[in-house]
Design an enzyme around this catalytic site. Structure first.
Site, PDB file in Angstrom:
ATOM      1  N   LYS A  49     -36.245  -0.580  56.896  1.00  0.00           N
ATOM      2  CA  LYS A  49     -36.438  -1.820  56.138  1.00  0.00           C
ATOM      3  C   LYS A  49     -37.611  -2.669  56.616  1.00  0.00           C
ATOM      4  O   LYS A  49     -38.199  -3.406  55.828  1.00  0.00           O
ATOM      5  CB  LYS A  49     -35.157  -2.648  56.164  1.00  0.00           C
ATOM      6  CG  LYS A  49     -34.009  -2.003  55.401  1.00  0.00           C
ATOM      7  CD  LYS A  49     -32.808  -2.923  55.342  1.00  0.00           C
ATOM      8  CE  LYS A  49     -31.727  -2.332  54.454  1.00  0.00           C
ATOM      9  NZ  LYS A  49     -30.610  -3.260  54.234  1.00  0.00           N
ATOM     10  N   ASP A  66     -30.846  -7.333  48.889  1.00  0.00           N
ATOM     11  CA  ASP A  66     -29.750  -7.740  49.774  1.00  0.00           C
ATOM     12  C   ASP A  66     -29.753  -9.264  49.904  1.00  0.00           C
ATOM     13  O   ASP A  66     -28.713  -9.919  49.803  1.00  0.00           O
ATOM     14  CB  ASP A  66     -29.904  -7.122  51.170  1.00  0.00           C
ATOM     15  CG  ASP A  66     -29.652  -5.629  51.186  1.00  0.00           C
ATOM     16  OD1 ASP A  66     -28.807  -5.156  50.399  1.00  0.00           O
ATOM     17  OD2 ASP A  66     -30.283  -4.929  51.999  1.00  0.00           O
ATOM     18  N   GLY A  69     -25.511  -8.961  64.803  1.00  0.00           N
ATOM     19  CA  GLY A  69     -26.505  -7.965  64.412  1.00  0.00           C
ATOM     20  C   GLY A  69     -27.896  -8.559  64.455  1.00  0.00           C
ATOM     21  O   GLY A  69     -28.064  -9.777  64.478  1.00  0.00           O
ATOM     22  N   MET A 124     -31.018  -5.677  57.850  1.00  0.00           N
ATOM     23  CA  MET A 124     -30.005  -6.316  57.011  1.00  0.00           C
ATOM     24  C   MET A 124     -29.655  -7.696  57.559  1.00  0.00           C
ATOM     25  O   MET A 124     -29.399  -8.632  56.802  1.00  0.00           O
ATOM     26  CB  MET A 124     -28.761  -5.430  56.932  1.00  0.00           C
ATOM     27  CG  MET A 124     -27.687  -5.951  56.000  1.00  0.00           C
ATOM     28  SD  MET A 124     -28.256  -5.980  54.276  1.00  0.00           S
ATOM     29  CE  MET A 124     -26.739  -6.489  53.441  1.00  0.00           C
TER      30      MET A 124
END
Length: 276
Positions: free
Chosen positions: A70, A106, A129, A133
């Site tokens: 990504k 997203d 995280g 994402m």
């Protein structure tokens, strides 16, 4: 009657280290129901640069981008949409006349879920995280006005950088967090994901899940992660990875085709995709 693939069929695809069937089933289901001459196929690669340039060279209409590509593929893109510029993480490439424009659906999906679930932006949250994402999710919460946030990430360099970018606090271990600081908990790690090392683990300790009002897990395969299952048992407000997956896939579908399916067709496609 089965769809006939021919020389005029428009091809879309995905790139992921661990390809799943969700996007393939979701998009192809809608292509068939809407009689669109499109085909969607999932791929992985060991040569990201050539794969992205191949999209341009072969006239692939669109490509979904998943972990771990990504952020790495941004340097090969011609233009970045506003949904990407602030978070520097992409999940969608649209090819128009050999010009590659990147989006982050997203981010768009999470922004919509914040509104749909009427989450008060004064709610203190913890996001676990620090990958691509995580960038999309934290960017959506920041842009929605959430000021009281903590990033919990084992990777200190990435975790601190992400927290600093948005003015949040970073901690290495969520055990350092006090209960009142985590009324909304968000998992943006592979914990609980099918095929992951920690597939059977809870993303957050039981004490934090109990103290939270809202539990959000972006893992979509399976939908019922260990954390989601536990949160359901104790009647927490749930936002699942399936919610994100369907919304972001729908945004991709519209970008690729210019067609907006009915809510009922989207619901059917989501159910069909989850069965694969």
């Amino acid at each position: 009657m089965a769809r006939i693939i021919n020389k005029d069929t428009t091809v879309c695809m995905s790139l992921s280290a661990r390809p799943s069937n969700f996007g393939t089933r979701f998009h192809n289901y809608l292509y068939e129901k809407l009689h669109l001459n499109y085909l969607y196929k999932a791929f992985t690669t060991n040569n990201l640069k050539d794969a992205i340039y191949g999209i341009k060279a072969l006239g692939i209409r669109g490509c979904a981008i998943s972990m771990p590509y990504k952020e790495a593929c941004i340097e090969f893109i011609d233009e970045l949409d506003d949904s990407v510029k602030s978070i520097q993480s992409i999940n969608t490439i649209v090819n128009t006349n050999h010009h590659l424009k990147a989006y982050n659906t997203d981010y768009i999906a999470v922004a919509k879920l914040i509104v749909e679930n009427k989450i008060d932006n004064t709610t203190p949250f913890v996001l676990k995280g620090s990958g691509g994402m995580a960038n999309a999710v934290i960017g959506a919460f920041y842009d929605a006005g959430f000021k009281n946030g903590i990033i919990a990430a084992r990777n200190q360099q990435k975790g601190e950088a992400l927290a600093k970018r948005y003015g949040y606090k970073w901690v290495k271990d969520e055990q350092e967090i006090l209960p009142h600081q985590a009324k909304l908990i968000i998992n943006v790690t592979p914990i609980g994901m099918l095929g992951a090392i920690e597939f059977e683990a809870l993303a957050f300790p039981t004490t934090m899940i109990k103290n939270a009002d809202i539990v959000f897990d972006v893992v979509a395969l399976p939908v019922d992660t260990p954390m989601i299952k536990y949160a359901q048992k104790i009647n927490k407000i749930i936002i699942s990875g399936a919610d994100v997956a369907v919304l972001q896939a729908l945004e991709q579908f519209v970008l690729y085709t210019g067609v907006t399916p009915s809510d009922e067709l989207v619901r059917q496609a989501g159910e069909f995709a989850r069965q694969g």
